[in-house]
Write a protein that holds these residues in place. Structure first.
Motif, PDB file in Angstrom:
ATOM      1  N   TRP A   1       9.283  -4.121   7.433  1.00 44.05           N
ATOM      2  CA  TRP A   1       8.666  -3.903   6.114  1.00 44.05           C
ATOM      3  C   TRP A   1       9.707  -4.113   5.013  1.00 44.05           C
ATOM      4  O   TRP A   1       9.437  -4.729   3.992  1.00 44.05           O
TER       5      TRP A   1
ATOM      6  N   PHE B   1      -1.016   9.337   4.266  1.00 39.74           N
ATOM      7  CA  PHE B   1      -2.355   8.827   4.548  1.00 39.74           C
ATOM      8  C   PHE B   1      -2.577   8.510   6.023  1.00 39.74           C
ATOM      9  O   PHE B   1      -3.698   8.288   6.452  1.00 39.74           O
TER      10      PHE B   1
ATOM     11  N   LEU C   1       4.845  10.051   4.653  1.00 35.73           N
ATOM     12  CA  LEU C   1       3.640   9.305   5.001  1.00 35.73           C
ATOM     13  C   LEU C   1       3.233   9.539   6.445  1.00 35.73           C
ATOM     14  O   LEU C   1       2.066   9.449   6.789  1.00 35.73           O
TER      15      LEU C   1
ATOM     16  N   TYR D   1       0.795  -1.225   0.000  1.00 40.41           N
ATOM     17  CA  TYR D   1       0.000   0.000   0.000  1.00 40.41           C
ATOM     18  C   TYR D   1       0.834   1.284   0.000  1.00 40.41           C
ATOM     19  O   TYR D   1       0.555   2.184  -0.803  1.00 40.41           O
ATOM     20  N   PRO D   2       1.879   1.398   0.863  1.00 35.40           N
ATOM     21  CA  PRO D   2       2.661   2.644   0.828  1.00 35.40           C
ATOM     22  C   PRO D   2       3.230   2.926  -0.563  1.00 35.40           C
ATOM     23  O   PRO D   2       3.268   4.076  -0.997  1.00 35.40           O
ATOM     24  N   LEU D   3       3.658   1.859  -1.250  1.00 31.88           N
ATOM     25  CA  LEU D   3       4.231   2.044  -2.589  1.00 31.88           C
ATOM     26  C   LEU D   3       3.159   2.505  -3.571  1.00 31.88           C
ATOM     27  O   LEU D   3       3.365   3.438  -4.349  1.00 31.88           O
TER      28      LEU D   3
ATOM     29  N   TYR E   1       0.397   4.016  -2.873  1.00 29.79           N
ATOM     30  CA  TYR E   1      -0.017   5.369  -2.526  1.00 29.79           C
ATOM     31  C   TYR E   1       0.936   6.395  -3.132  1.00 29.79           C
ATOM     32  O   TYR E   1       0.511   7.395  -3.703  1.00 29.79           O
ATOM     33  N   ILE E   2       2.243   6.132  -3.013  1.00 29.80           N
ATOM     34  CA  ILE E   2       3.220   7.112  -3.495  1.00 29.80           C
ATOM     35  C   ILE E   2       3.179   7.223  -5.017  1.00 29.80           C
ATOM     36  O   ILE E   2       3.221   8.326  -5.572  1.00 29.80           O
TER      37      ILE E   2
ATOM     38  N   MET F   1      10.110   8.394   2.512  1.00 30.88           N
ATOM     39  CA  MET F   1       8.736   7.883   2.524  1.00 30.88           C
ATOM     40  C   MET F   1       8.155   7.980   3.926  1.00 30.88           C
ATOM     41  O   MET F   1       7.012   8.415   4.119  1.00 30.88           O
TER      42      MET F   1
ATOM     43  N   TRP G   1      -6.337   8.308  -2.218  1.00 35.38           N
ATOM     44  CA  TRP G   1      -6.322   7.123  -1.353  1.00 35.38           C
ATOM     45  C   TRP G   1      -5.773   5.911  -2.070  1.00 35.38           C
ATOM     46  O   TRP G   1      -4.900   5.210  -1.575  1.00 35.38           O
TER      47      TRP G   1
ATOM     48  N   ILE H   1      14.583  -0.977  -2.278  1.00 36.49           N
ATOM     49  CA  ILE H   1      14.413   0.476  -2.236  1.00 36.49           C
ATOM     50  C   ILE H   1      15.519   1.071  -1.378  1.00 36.49           C
ATOM     51  O   ILE H   1      15.882   0.513  -0.349  1.00 36.49           O
TER      52      ILE H   1
END
Lengths: 309, 307
Positions: free
Chosen positions: B177, B145, B138, A43-45, A47-48, B134, A65, B126
């Protein structure tokens, strides 16, 4: 190993006994958990990437979103117009290609002779290498060494000092030992082939999996690192992409002179946020596109080197 | 074997295999220049080193800089931070790849397996700069989000990166992660080597899947677990510089200043070469003792060890 897996699969197919309910529930929950893990990790990827393609106002007001909102390429256009970023991209490309070539050649040349059981002196040389795994040089001595060799603030500093990873050499050596039988080199010798020719025409073609994994590891390490550049380079013309990114993304160096009134500032702020998301995408895309091609070699390459070694 | 015999054997091998020795010359020179020279360069920790006078012209001062470090208030703080971050990271991240591998091993559908693996490997590739930025976007109170979600749930936005209490959890969770999927590879590879007959036998005996995992899979990958645990415990003092350095800000230095970042700051930024080498050398010595003793303990307990 592959054979075994296929035998196992056949065995499972041959016995059509239905699994008990608890087992089916168990497997079901594993599917559920793994799906959840996949979503949370990606999800973070996602989203970006989506934010990088969205309109600045949508990103700022938190409307993004899952999918891009009011898609635009404005940030990517801005990146293409920044000479600093393009230079960083070019530098990184050069360091990665040149560095990976040098690393691969040196590591393979060291690993292959060490895999030959008929080489006298193999034990002491292995010991010579292993010592460096336990006792390191430390930051300052390393810096002074690079300075002593006159590499400070040159492109050499990015390629030469870290060229050989002893771990990779050991992994490659173990791979050679387990996949190239002694009989093969003996037979080649009877046919009058030199060690050099045997290495070039037999060993290298037979070792594609390990060369692919090793090359990927060296290339990714080179592309992604900023630390060597941080300590060895002063001249910003030589900076790799990661160091340029660090100044923009992490240290947040935006020139306040450029934003004269509030209206412009809001717009500029929106664009700068968007710019950062797109920078992340641009910097990570090359590697993320590359690794799935090498992925099928991972298990083979990593397994052989690290366990039997 | 006598020395003369060794020499004769070596000469014979060299005449026959000179090309192989030739292969190794440049790599071995490289190892000597960039691994052994810096290793011996560590002696400047015992000197009042100045670049003008060089390694051989500087005065010897013994353990003065070690003493200076231990007498400083930074010593206790950096050592504590280093150990706490590494230890918590090891405890929290270590089991995750094992669980992941065991779950993947139960999956029959090859397509699903491939997708899960490809997605979970991705973060490993990454860069640190990108991962930290990030995190900053974030988790910031304005973008990303996470905070908009908190606001929607009726909570106050939190400045995660600006509060020292969140530093370690953020560091550890992002580490999981980033590395869990990739670290699982080695266990997946090990599990592929389980003898299919053991599964067959277990099935005949009516074992449940959980029992198969407990009595076949886990014992099978135990040696791998032991070795990786040794490596992990041994590297408790060799925490990475790159990510912590980027995550540092004035609000969190009390928990984020670790030995490598301290060495960098006093060594390169303020040019205290000898002092910071002493600190680094102390760090690697502790590291060496750690890995050797964990290795010894593992050999005593389970007969699995690294060397």
């Amino acid at each position: 190993m592959l054979q075994r897996v296929s035998i196992r699969r056949n065995a499972e197919r041959r016995t059509p006994i239905r699994e008990p309910l608890t087992d089916r529930l168990f497997v079901g929950s594993i599917y559920f958990i793994l799906s959840l893990v996949t979503i949370v990790v990606s999800y973070p990827l996602i989203y970006i990437v989506s934010a990088s393609f969205s309109a600045p106002s949508a990103v700022i007001s938190g409307k993004v979103w899952l999918l891009p909102v009011d898609p635009t390429l404005v940030a990517y256009k801005a990146i293409l117009q920044s000479p600093k970023l393009l230079a960083g991209f070019g530098n990184s490309l050069f360091y990665t290609v040149a560095g990976t070539m040098v690393s691969l050649v040196l590591s393979l040349l060291l690993a292959y002779p060490l895999s030959r059981r008929d080489l006298v002196g193999r034990g002491p040389i292995m010991f010579y290498l292993a010592v460096t795994l336990v006792i390191g040089g430390g930051l300052i001595p390393m810096y002074l060494t690079v300075k002593y060799f006159g590499m400070l603030d040159t492109r050499w500093a990015m390629i030469i000092p870290g060229a050989i990873s002893v771990w990779q050499v050991i992994i490659a050596r173990t791979f050679f030992q387990t996949t190239i039988p002694d009989e093969l080199s003996e037979a080649a010798e009877m046919d009058g082939s030199s060690d050099f020719r045997f290495f070039w025409q037999m060993v290298i073609p037979l070792s594609k999996p390990i060369i692919a994994v090793m090359g990927l590891m060296y290339a990714v390490g080179m592309w992604n690192s900023y630390f060597d550049a941080l300590i060895y380079l002063n001249d910003s013309k030589l900076f790799p992409l990661q160091l340029v990114l660090r100044s923009i993304l992490v240290m947040n160096q935006v020139d306040p002179e450029m934003m004269r009134d509030a209206q412009q500032m809001i717009q500029a702020q929106g664009l700068s946020t968007l710019l950062k998301y797109s920078l992340i995408v641009v910097a990570s895309a090359p590697v993320l596109i590359l690794y799935p091609f090498v992925q099928r070699f991972f298990i083979k390459g990593i397994m052989i080197g690290s366990l039997k070694g | 074997m006598t020395a003369a015999k060794t020499v004769r054997l070596f000469k014979k091998s060299f005449r026959k295999r000179w090309q192989l020795y030739l292969f190794m010359i440049i790599p071995l020179l490289h190892i000597t220049a960039f691994k052994y020279v810096p290793m011996f360069g560590n002696v400047i920790a015992f000197q009042d080193y100045s670049f003008e006078r060089g390694l051989f012209g500087s005065d010897w001062i013994g353990f003065k800089y070690f003493k200076q470090f231990f007498d400083s208030p930074e010593a206790l703080n950096t050592i504590r931070n280093t150990i706490l971050i590494s230890l918590f990271t090891l405890i929290c991240s270590f089991p995750v790849p094992i669980l992941l591998a065991i779950m993947l091993n139960e999956i029959r559908s090859q397509g699903f397996k491939k997708i899960v693996q490809m997605v979970t490997y991705a973060p490993y590739f990454i860069s640190t700069v990108v991962v930290v930025s990030m995190l900053m976007f974030l988790l910031s109170p304005h973008t990303g989000f996470v905070n908009p979600l908190l606001v929607k749930l009726g909570m106050e936005p939190i400045n995660f990166m600006g509060e020292s209490q969140f530093f370690r959890p953020i560091y550890i969770l992002s580490d999981i992660w980033q590395t869990a999927g990739y670290s699982a590879i080695i266990y997946i590879a090990a599990l592929a080597g389980v003898n299919p007959e053991s599964y067959e036998a277990a099935r005949m005996d009516g074992a449940t899947r959980l029992q198969k995992i407990r009595h076949i899979d886990l014992p099978w990958i135990m040696p791998t677990i032991t070795i990786l645990l040794i490596l992990g415990a041994g590297s408790i003092m060799s925490i990475g510089f790159e990510k912590i350095f980027l995550m540092q800000n004035p609000m969190n230095t009390s928990v984020s200043e670790v030995i490598p970042t301290y060495v960098y700051k006093v060594g390169l930024l303020s040019a205290n070469y000898s002092y910071s080498t002493a600190v680094g050398l102390f760090n690697s010595l502790v590291n060496m003792i750690l890995i050797l003793s964990v290795n010894y303990a593992a050999r005593k307990i389970s007969n699995n060890s690294l060397f």
